[in-house]
Structures are given as C-alpha cells and as structure tokens.
Design a protein around this motif. Structure first.
Motif, PDB file in Angstrom:
ATOM      1  N   UNK A 185     -18.760 -51.994 -46.873  1.00 30.66           N
ATOM      2  CA  UNK A 185     -18.391 -50.577 -46.979  1.00 30.66           C
ATOM      3  C   UNK A 185     -19.175 -49.873 -48.083  1.00 30.66           C
ATOM      4  N   UNK A 186     -19.104 -48.549 -48.102  1.00 34.47           N
ATOM      5  CA  UNK A 186     -19.448 -47.815 -49.304  1.00 34.47           C
ATOM      6  C   UNK A 186     -18.402 -48.170 -50.363  1.00 34.47           C
ATOM      7  N   UNK A 187     -18.787 -48.082 -51.632  1.00 32.08           N
ATOM      8  CA  UNK A 187     -17.868 -48.444 -52.716  1.00 32.08           C
ATOM      9  C   UNK A 187     -17.925 -47.368 -53.799  1.00 32.08           C
ATOM     10  N   UNK A 188     -16.760 -46.906 -54.237  1.00 29.94           N
ATOM     11  CA  UNK A 188     -16.665 -45.972 -55.355  1.00 29.94           C
ATOM     12  C   UNK A 188     -15.733 -46.559 -56.404  1.00 29.94           C
ATOM     13  N   UNK A 189     -16.217 -46.618 -57.644  1.00 29.66           N
ATOM     14  CA  UNK A 189     -15.398 -47.040 -58.773  1.00 29.66           C
ATOM     15  C   UNK A 189     -15.192 -45.840 -59.692  1.00 29.66           C
ATOM     16  N   UNK A 198     -13.955 -36.860 -46.976  1.00 33.20           N
ATOM     17  CA  UNK A 198     -13.410 -36.422 -45.697  1.00 33.20           C
ATOM     18  C   UNK A 198     -14.393 -35.469 -44.984  1.00 33.20           C
ATOM     19  N   UNK A 199     -14.958 -34.546 -45.738  1.00 32.04           N
ATOM     20  CA  UNK A 199     -15.893 -33.579 -45.157  1.00 32.04           C
ATOM     21  C   UNK A 199     -17.107 -34.271 -44.554  1.00 32.04           C
ATOM     22  N   UNK A 200     -17.609 -35.296 -45.229  1.00 33.68           N
ATOM     23  CA  UNK A 200     -18.796 -36.012 -44.760  1.00 33.68           C
ATOM     24  C   UNK A 200     -18.453 -37.159 -43.811  1.00 33.68           C
ATOM     25  N   UNK A 201     -17.169 -37.301 -43.483  1.00 31.68           N
ATOM     26  CA  UNK A 201     -16.683 -38.329 -42.557  1.00 31.68           C
ATOM     27  C   UNK A 201     -17.035 -39.748 -43.024  1.00 31.68           C
ATOM     28  N   UNK A 202     -16.939 -39.946 -44.338  1.00 24.36           N
ATOM     29  CA  UNK A 202     -17.227 -41.266 -44.906  1.00 24.36           C
ATOM     30  C   UNK A 202     -15.976 -41.963 -45.442  1.00 24.36           C
ATOM     31  N   UNK A 203     -14.851 -41.286 -45.386  1.00 26.53           N
ATOM     32  CA  UNK A 203     -13.641 -41.825 -46.015  1.00 26.53           C
ATOM     33  C   UNK A 203     -13.212 -43.154 -45.414  1.00 26.53           C
ATOM     34  N   UNK A 204     -13.334 -43.289 -44.100  1.00 31.71           N
ATOM     35  CA  UNK A 204     -12.829 -44.493 -43.441  1.00 31.71           C
ATOM     36  C   UNK A 204     -13.664 -45.730 -43.733  1.00 31.71           C
ATOM     37  N   UNK A 205     -14.892 -45.539 -44.224  1.00 30.90           N
ATOM     38  CA  UNK A 205     -15.736 -46.686 -44.521  1.00 30.90           C
ATOM     39  C   UNK A 205     -16.057 -46.755 -46.016  1.00 30.90           C
ATOM     40  N   UNK A 206     -15.129 -46.311 -46.841  1.00 28.54           N
ATOM     41  CA  UNK A 206     -15.358 -46.326 -48.283  1.00 28.54           C
ATOM     42  C   UNK A 206     -14.213 -47.022 -49.002  1.00 28.54           C
ATOM     43  N   UNK A 207     -14.554 -48.058 -49.755  1.00 27.73           N
ATOM     44  CA  UNK A 207     -13.625 -48.759 -50.630  1.00 27.73           C
ATOM     45  C   UNK A 207     -13.595 -48.034 -51.963  1.00 27.73           C
ATOM     46  N   UNK A 208     -12.404 -47.614 -52.396  1.00 29.52           N
ATOM     47  CA  UNK A 208     -12.239 -46.886 -53.655  1.00 29.52           C
ATOM     48  C   UNK A 208     -11.361 -47.693 -54.598  1.00 29.52           C
ATOM     49  N   UNK A 209     -11.795 -47.791 -55.853  1.00 29.37           N
ATOM     50  CA  UNK A 209     -10.989 -48.413 -56.912  1.00 29.37           C
ATOM     51  C   UNK A 209     -10.911 -47.433 -58.072  1.00 29.37           C
ATOM     52  N   UNK A 210      -9.708 -47.205 -58.574  1.00 33.31           N
ATOM     53  CA  UNK A 210      -9.501 -46.355 -59.747  1.00 33.31           C
ATOM     54  C   UNK A 210      -8.925 -47.200 -60.875  1.00 33.31           C
ATOM     55  N   UNK A 211      -9.585 -47.154 -62.052  1.00 33.89           N
ATOM     56  CA  UNK A 211      -9.105 -47.884 -63.227  1.00 33.89           C
ATOM     57  C   UNK A 211      -9.321 -47.022 -64.473  1.00 33.89           C
TER      58      UNK A 211
END
Length: 464
Positions: free
Chosen positions: A29-33, A232-245
């Motif tokens: 997936x795409x990944x956002x930290x 959501x706008x770029x339709x990438x939400x479903x393939x993006x792993x997000x971690x918040x710390x």
C-alpha cells in the motif's frame, strides 16, 4: 554475570514472532506516518479526553484501530525519531541517542529500503535530526508558514507524489511543541476544559498552560483532516496505510524526557481499509521500534537484519494475539544529563536510574513554561505534594516499580514492597538481558548541562 544463551533467546526484546497475515501476492500500500511533536497519548478525543477538539483523529480511530499500550523507545525528540526510522533503540544507533545528535550515515533506515523497492518517499514538516536524515528521502518539504504548526506542506507533498509509484510520506508537525501563543485556533480551549494530572498542581497558571497546549493539538488535528480529505479526493484512501503517533509526551514536568507513561506512552492509531476492522482496539504491547519492520512487511520488502523491533502486522487482523511481552525505553542527555532505562509489561513499569544524584528537571522549554515557573513558587511556599516534587527531589530512587493498571499515573513506587518482589526480579532480569543483547552502555563521563535548571536560560559554553 553471564546470562545463559537459552535464556537470552527466551527473554531478548520480549518479542514473539508470527508470520505476516497478508498474502505475498498482494501489492504493497501507500504509507503515511503522522508524527505529533510532544503530544501525550491520551490528549485527544479518541483516547477519551472529553474536551480537546480532535474530530479528525477521532474519525481516524473510528475507521481504524486504536492501540492502548503503545510506547516510544525514548521521550526525547531526535533520539525517538532516529529510533523510529532505523528500527533500533537510540543507544544502538551509533551516536544518535542524545538530543540533537545526527543520525550516522552507516545506519540503515526503512525509508531507504522502501525507496529501493520502488516507493516514492518524502518528508514534510519537522526534520530532526537534520544531517544525513534528509538524504534518506527523495524529497524534503518545509514546515510551511508558522501558523500551520509545521503542517503547511503536508497536502502539497501528497499531491506531488508520482501517480505511477506507491508512496511513503513522513508528515511531521511542530505542534504541540512549546512555545505557545494565544488564539492558535478559532475557538480556543479554556481553563474549564483542562484536566490536570495529579503530578501537576491544579492552579490557574497550569490550567492556562495546558489550554494553550490543547489548542496546538487541535491545530494539528485540522491538518490531519486535510490530508485525509485529499486522500479521498484523489481516490487513494482505500490503498493507504496510515499510522498516527507522537514522538514523546507532553512538554510539562514529569512528562517529556521521563520514562513514565506520561513520557513514553504514545497515541497510536492505524487505519488500513480492508485489513483493519473499523473502530477496533488493541490492548497488546507495541513499540515504535516495531514500525520499521512493520512498514517493510506491509510493503512486501525484506526487512534489515539490523532492525531490533518486530512486525506488529499480525495485530491488525488479530488484536488479541501478542507479538511481544515487554517493551523497553531509555532516557539520555536532553538539555540536562540523565541516564535511565525501563522495562514495561502490560501490568508493570520497572525503571532504573543511574544518575540518582540529579533531579528530574523537565526540558529547558518546559522549565521556562508557566507550569514549572508556578511550581517553583509553590515549592518555596511548601504547597507541592510528594508527587509534584519529582522535578526537584534528590536523590531519586535507583529502582521504581509501578502497577500501571491500578496506578496509571505511577504515583506509588512498589520497588521496596515485598509483595511485588517476584515482579521486580522478573523485570530486572528482562532489562539486564536487553542491556546485554543491545549493547547498551553508561557513558564514561557526564555531559554538561546546556541550560539553567531554574530559569531555562542557555548557559555559557564550557571551554575545553
């Protein structure tokens, strides 16, 4: 004392190894930290705070998994971040264990491994340490205008990701780091919104200080929301792993730079559509040293054999099955010298202090803050209780043991209580094994203080 090899295998790092629950045929997936700067684990609505305005973090948790026992390896900015990016404990990074120390070029990071596997990698916001860290990313963005709290380039970094590559984004705020300004958000928090922990005095100065801190958390939350909206706008939400710390605890006395829960326990929220059950929680132990192997596992990238964490991916599909039994944390020089280590189980926190002759002074910016300055006056008036004197008392206890389930603020030290002798001995042994296996060390000499412990003002440099 030599520890038998079989015991080392059993005890080292408290890790329990499980297979990756994802199928090898699935694409990474795409990944956002997201990394907050000095935010306590429970200072948002998702963790039960009734007043702090964090609608976007609350939404993220409702769409993903909230971890209730997630910990940092260090409650100090640059060592914590160096540990995250290398998957190693701060003392094992070959010199990045103290505040402001650069990450040596010989350290392997998960960012480079993702890049080699075809990921576009970018950092937007706070970069600390700066030297050699920037070289690990394809692109570095700044913090943006001051009023954005370091988040001003987050959406730009996301929009500029190449369309034909998966991406990894390290989005680092400067909120809620000190210093604080009024009117950070349209509807500022007031003193009545504040929950004062028992190790701080409940006086107006402390409430006002915490209210301003809350405001910066809300500003950070706004920019998290903007990134979620852009996904959501770029339709990438479903393939993006997000971690918040967060990188460490709140910048107040007995919080940041300590290895109490108020220092090293972190908010930890994971959203991964199709993998993580929305609105779920996990009560198992995880450490931020586990992020590097976890991101590699998610991306189907072979982890470095130098990583000291374990993949937490099994918890995303089975949050009841532990991946580790213990976590470990450390505190080294940060404005003032110190040397502490801890071993944490689900039920207890064991802390060992080497420099017992030094007080637990908070970071210099917190020393200058309204809360600590009020505490100095109250101390002179004899109006601080025993637990509010932590920042001043010497000698400190060499050993501390806390029942974090029944005593979540860690007020009652059980180290000398014979009823807890077996728990104490167990965690002592676990910590000794970790120290030996990770090559931990006590410095040969003390590093001078950089700031005054009463005023927080910078001291003249000591000439050689």
């Amino acid at each position: 004392m030599r520890i038998p090899f079989l015991l080392l295998l059993t005890l080292f790092s408290g890790a329990i190894h499980f297979e990756n629950p994802l199928q090898a045929s699935e694409a990474g997936p795409n990944i956002i930290l997201f990394i907050a700067d000095d935010m306590a684990w429970n200072d948002c609505g998702a963790y039960g705070h009734p007043h702090i305005q964090t609608p976007n973090l609350d939404q993220l948790a409702s769409q993903g998994m909230r971890f209730d026992n997630a910990y940092l390896t260090c409650s100090s900015c640059s060592p914590s971040r160096s540990s995250i990016i290398t998957g190693r404990y701060p003392h094992a990074t070959n010199g990045a264990h103290q505040l402001h120390n650069d990450l040596p070029a010989d350290q392997i990071t998960f960012v480079e491994l993702l890049s080699q596997a075809g990921y576009h990698t970018a950092l937007a916001g706070k970069l600390h340490p700066r030297k050699t860290t920037a070289d690990r990313f394809h692109k570095i963005y700044g913090t943006g205008a001051k009023e954005t709290g370091g988040c001003g380039e987050w959406v730009t970094a996301l929009k500029e990701c190449p369309a034909d590559q998966p991406f990894f984004l390290w989005l680092a705020s400067t909120d809620p780091h000190r210093g604080y300004q009024p009117d950070t958000i349209p509807e500022p928090h007031t003193n009545s919104h504040v929950i004062v922990p028992p190790y701080l005095p409940d006086v107006p100065e402390v409430r006002e200080d915490l209210a301003l801190y809350y405001d910066e958390i809300s500003r950070l939350d706004r920019y998290v929301g903007e990134v979620l909206k852009q996904l959501e706008t770029s339709q990438q939400a479903d393939n993006t792993l997000i971690v918040f710390i967060s990188d460490n605890g709140r910048p107040f006395p007995r919080c940041k730079t300590t290895i109490y829960n108020s220092g090293v326990k972190t908010p930890f929220i994971v959203r991964w559509p199709g993998i993580v059950k929305p609105g779920s929680t996990c009560k198992q132990l995880v450490s931020t040293v586990d992020l590097a192997p976890s991101f590699c596992a998610a991306a189907k990238v072979a982890p470095s054999d130098r990583f000291q964490g374990v993949s937490m991916l099994p918890l995303l599909t089975d949050p009841e099955k532990p991946v580790r039994e213990y976590i470990f944390a450390e505190h080294n020089w940060h404005d003032f010298d110190d040397h502490q280590r801890s071993c944490h189980s689900l039920h207890f926190n064991y802390i060992r202090t080497t420099y017992t002759d030094l007080p637990g002074t908070p970071p210099a910016d917190a020393v200058k803050g309204a809360s600590f300055q009020a505490m100095l006056k109250l101390k002179e008036q004899g109006k601080l209780n025993e637990n509010q004197l932590y920042s001043f008392n010497v000698p400190r206890a060499k050993e501390e043991l806390y029942d974090v389930v029944n005593d979540p603020h860690e007020m009652q030290n059980l180290a000398d209580d014979p009823l807890y002798s077996s728990q104490l001995e167990n965690l002592r042994t676990r910590l000794d094994v970790w120290i030996e296996e990770t090559g931990d060390f006590t410095p040969d000499s003390r590093r001078p203080n950089e700031f005054d412990r009463v005023t927080g003002n910078r001291l003249p440099k000591v000439k050689d």
